[in-house]
Design a protein around this motif. Structure first.
Motif, mmCIF file in Angstrom:
data_model
loop_
_atom_site.group_PDB
_atom_site.id
_atom_site.type_symbol
_atom_site.label_atom_id
_atom_site.label_comp_id
_atom_site.label_asym_id
_atom_site.label_seq_id
_atom_site.Cartn_x
_atom_site.Cartn_y
_atom_site.Cartn_z
ATOM 1 N N LEU A 86 -10.364 54.543 2.521
ATOM 2 C CA LEU A 86 -9.508 56.089 2.773
ATOM 3 C C LEU A 86 -9.063 56.690 1.766
ATOM 4 C CD1 LEU A 86 -10.062 58.598 4.102
ATOM 5 C CD2 LEU A 86 -8.131 58.778 5.460
ATOM 6 N N PHE A 87 -9.149 57.572 0.948
ATOM 7 C CA PHE A 87 -8.482 57.386 -0.414
ATOM 8 C C PHE A 87 -8.317 58.871 -0.400
ATOM 9 C CE2 PHE A 87 -11.447 54.221 -1.815
ATOM 10 C CZ PHE A 87 -10.487 53.564 -2.734
ATOM 11 N N GLU A 88 -6.996 59.842 -0.977
ATOM 12 C CA GLU A 88 -6.417 60.829 -0.623
ATOM 13 C C GLU A 88 -5.886 61.477 -2.354
ATOM 14 O OE1 GLU A 88 -2.625 63.747 1.092
ATOM 15 O OE2 GLU A 88 -2.554 61.040 0.851
ATOM 16 N N LYS A 89 -6.668 63.047 -2.879
ATOM 17 C CA LYS A 89 -6.654 62.621 -4.241
ATOM 18 C C LYS A 89 -4.789 63.368 -4.531
ATOM 19 C CE LYS A 89 -9.657 64.527 -6.789
ATOM 20 N NZ LYS A 89 -10.768 65.385 -7.145
ATOM 21 N N ARG A 90 -3.712 62.591 -4.926
ATOM 22 C CA ARG A 90 -2.941 62.563 -5.728
ATOM 23 C C ARG A 90 -2.990 62.354 -6.862
ATOM 24 N NH1 ARG A 90 0.027 58.442 -1.835
ATOM 25 N NH2 ARG A 90 -0.665 59.370 0.487
ATOM 26 N N ASN A 91 -2.233 63.887 -7.861
ATOM 27 C CA ASN A 91 -2.271 64.493 -9.533
ATOM 28 C C ASN A 91 -3.075 64.262 -9.896
ATOM 29 O OD1 ASN A 91 0.769 64.816 -8.612
ATOM 30 N ND2 ASN A 91 1.346 62.955 -8.729
ATOM 31 N N ASN A 92 -4.535 64.313 -9.835
ATOM 32 C CA ASN A 92 -6.221 64.493 -10.231
ATOM 33 C C ASN A 92 -6.331 62.900 -9.521
ATOM 34 O OD1 ASN A 92 -6.051 67.052 -10.562
ATOM 35 N ND2 ASN A 92 -5.364 67.603 -12.422
ATOM 36 N N LYS A 93 -5.995 61.871 -8.947
ATOM 37 C CA LYS A 93 -5.740 60.728 -8.802
ATOM 38 C C LYS A 93 -6.169 59.931 -7.233
ATOM 39 C CE LYS A 93 -4.124 59.140 -13.325
ATOM 40 N NZ LYS A 93 -2.624 58.251 -13.785
ATOM 41 N N TRP A 94 -7.750 59.389 -7.250
ATOM 42 C CA TRP A 94 -7.507 58.803 -5.661
ATOM 43 C C TRP A 94 -6.452 57.694 -5.008
ATOM 44 C CZ3 TRP A 94 -10.293 62.323 -3.965
ATOM 45 C CH2 TRP A 94 -11.413 62.528 -3.381
ATOM 46 N N SER A 95 -5.599 57.965 -4.476
ATOM 47 C CA SER A 95 -5.007 56.788 -4.166
ATOM 48 C C SER A 95 -5.067 56.285 -2.899
ATOM 49 C CB SER A 95 -3.589 57.243 -3.469
ATOM 50 O OG SER A 95 -2.948 57.916 -5.471
ATOM 51 N N ILE A 96 -5.330 55.292 -2.710
ATOM 52 C CA ILE A 96 -5.084 54.023 -0.899
ATOM 53 C C ILE A 96 -4.254 55.085 -0.260
ATOM 54 C CG2 ILE A 96 -4.381 52.096 -1.905
ATOM 55 C CD1 ILE A 96 -7.674 52.857 0.223
ATOM 56 N N LYS A 97 -5.062 55.305 1.392
ATOM 57 C CA LYS A 97 -4.402 55.959 1.987
ATOM 58 C C LYS A 97 -4.302 55.256 3.062
ATOM 59 C CE LYS A 97 -2.055 59.333 4.716
ATOM 60 N NZ LYS A 97 -0.964 59.540 4.189
ATOM 61 N N GLN A 98 -5.117 54.588 3.619
ATOM 62 C CA GLN A 98 -5.804 53.898 4.880
ATOM 63 C C GLN A 98 -6.835 52.659 4.065
ATOM 64 O OE1 GLN A 98 -7.505 55.794 8.239
ATOM 65 N NE2 GLN A 98 -6.371 54.587 9.531
ATOM 66 N N LYS A 99 -6.651 51.554 4.918
ATOM 67 C CA LYS A 99 -7.744 50.281 4.653
ATOM 68 C C LYS A 99 -7.603 49.592 5.848
ATOM 69 C CE LYS A 99 -8.353 46.546 2.223
ATOM 70 N NZ LYS A 99 -8.170 45.434 0.951
ATOM 71 N N LEU A 100 -9.086 48.888 6.307
ATOM 72 C CA LEU A 100 -8.939 49.233 7.615
ATOM 73 C C LEU A 100 -10.418 47.941 7.614
ATOM 74 C CD1 LEU A 100 -9.086 52.175 9.409
ATOM 75 C CD2 LEU A 100 -7.601 50.872 9.886
ATOM 76 N N GLU A 101 -9.726 46.941 8.777
ATOM 77 C CA GLU A 101 -11.319 46.559 8.516
ATOM 78 C C GLU A 101 -11.449 45.672 9.956
ATOM 79 O OE1 GLU A 101 -11.172 41.653 7.340
ATOM 80 O OE2 GLU A 101 -10.515 42.642 5.403
ATOM 81 N N TYR A 102 -12.744 45.842 10.459
ATOM 82 C CA TYR A 102 -13.459 45.570 11.795
ATOM 83 C C TYR A 102 -14.860 44.742 11.640
ATOM 84 C CZ TYR A 102 -10.674 50.100 13.374
ATOM 85 O OH TYR A 102 -10.208 50.583 13.002
ATOM 86 N N LEU A 103 -15.214 43.519 11.967
ATOM 87 C CA LEU A 103 -16.025 42.478 12.599
ATOM 88 C C LEU A 103 -17.235 43.708 13.516
ATOM 89 C CD1 LEU A 103 -13.752 39.103 13.821
ATOM 90 C CD2 LEU A 103 -15.180 39.878 11.593
ATOM 91 N N LYS A 104 -18.418 43.449 13.312
ATOM 92 C CA LYS A 104 -19.547 43.596 14.023
ATOM 93 C C LYS A 104 -20.603 42.599 14.308
ATOM 94 C CE LYS A 104 -22.246 46.196 11.665
ATOM 95 N NZ LYS A 104 -23.753 45.062 10.997
ATOM 96 N N ASP A 105 -21.171 42.667 14.334
ATOM 97 C CA ASP A 105 -23.096 41.754 14.381
ATOM 98 C C ASP A 105 -23.431 41.137 13.237
ATOM 99 O OD1 ASP A 105 -24.129 43.533 14.344
ATOM 100 O OD2 ASP A 105 -25.322 43.705 15.678
ATOM 101 N N GLY A 106 -24.159 40.355 13.265
ATOM 102 C CA GLY A 106 -24.266 40.586 11.967
ATOM 103 C C GLY A 106 -26.296 40.811 12.327
#
Length: 243
Positions: A86-106
């Protein structure tokens, strides 16, 4: 003459002694060099990670134009997982706000969707994490967008409830569980979980309407035998009963 012979013998003795010293000195050097050449083998990681699917949106997530969402589904030799950025725009640039990781089925695709599940005007995120009952039960993880924190909050038990959707009539979330019969379950969003408060279960021509209080105590409102009951029916309301 004798003096010359003596000098020659002394020269030969010194020369031989010097050669022996050189051999003694050079021996550890050869051993050291040999040790440096023999190195442990470096194992190469042959596992490969492949990008299966990508989802990107910057118009429907959070505040329009201020947030961007990118989702990747990766597959490796031993697992399949999803990365959410998830990115948030700050000073006209995208900055990473949140990074998540989840396992799922294949088996299933990620199939990300943005829908408002709590009627607050901000779209929430679901992605398919599994499937059950031969495809009848679509299992999705639900992440609610919190506008105060400007990030997603995972509903920890959301994948316990298949076929999730927003219920406009009751302003809640409902789920539909398919087995030998079926159940419609009505849920409230509370912090980071979904709490079941009512439901309708159908099985063997028997229909039960029930409620569950905050302590988990179940109360049957009505239990009845219904001839030729269609057990695969999803309800919008439990009281009054509405399909």
């Amino acid at each position: 003459m004798t003096k010359s012979i003596v000098l020659l013998l002394l020269f030969l003795i010194v020369s031989c002694s010097q050669k022996n010293k050189e051999q003694i000195v050079s021996l550890p050097q050869k051993v050291t060099a040999k040790k440096e050449v023999i190195k442990p083998e470096t194992k190469t990681d042959t596992a490969k990670t492949v990008l299966d699917e990508t989802f990107t949106d910057s118009t429907q997530v959070g505040i329009k134009g201020k947030f961007k969402l990118t989702i990747y589904q990766f597959r490796s030799d031993d697992s399949t997982y999803v990365e959410i950025h998830l990115f948030e725009k700050r000073n006209n640039k995208w900055s990473i706000k949140q990074k998540l990781e989840y396992l799922k089925d294949g088996i299933t695709n990620c199939d990300a969707e943005l829908t408002d599940f709590n009627n607050d005007g901000f779209n929430d995120l679901t992605f398919q994490s599994s499937v059950a009952a031969r495809g009848a039960n679509e299992i999705r993880k639900l992440l609610i967008f919190d506008p105060s924190k400007k990030e997603f909050v995972l509903m920890k038990n959301s994948d316990h409830f298949p076929n999730l959707q927003y219920n406009e009539l009751l302003n809640c979330v409902d789920a539909w569980l398919v087995y030998g019969g079926s159940s419609t379950v009505f849920l409230k969003i509370e912090k980071d979980s979904l709490r079941e408060f009512a439901g309708v279960s159908l099985d063997n021509n028997e229909r039960e309407i029930y409620t569950i209080d905050k302590k988990g105590k179940r109360k049957t409102l009505k239990k009845e035998f219904v001839k030729d009951l269609e057990v695969y029916t999803r309800y919008k309301n439990y009281n009054p009963l509405t399909e």
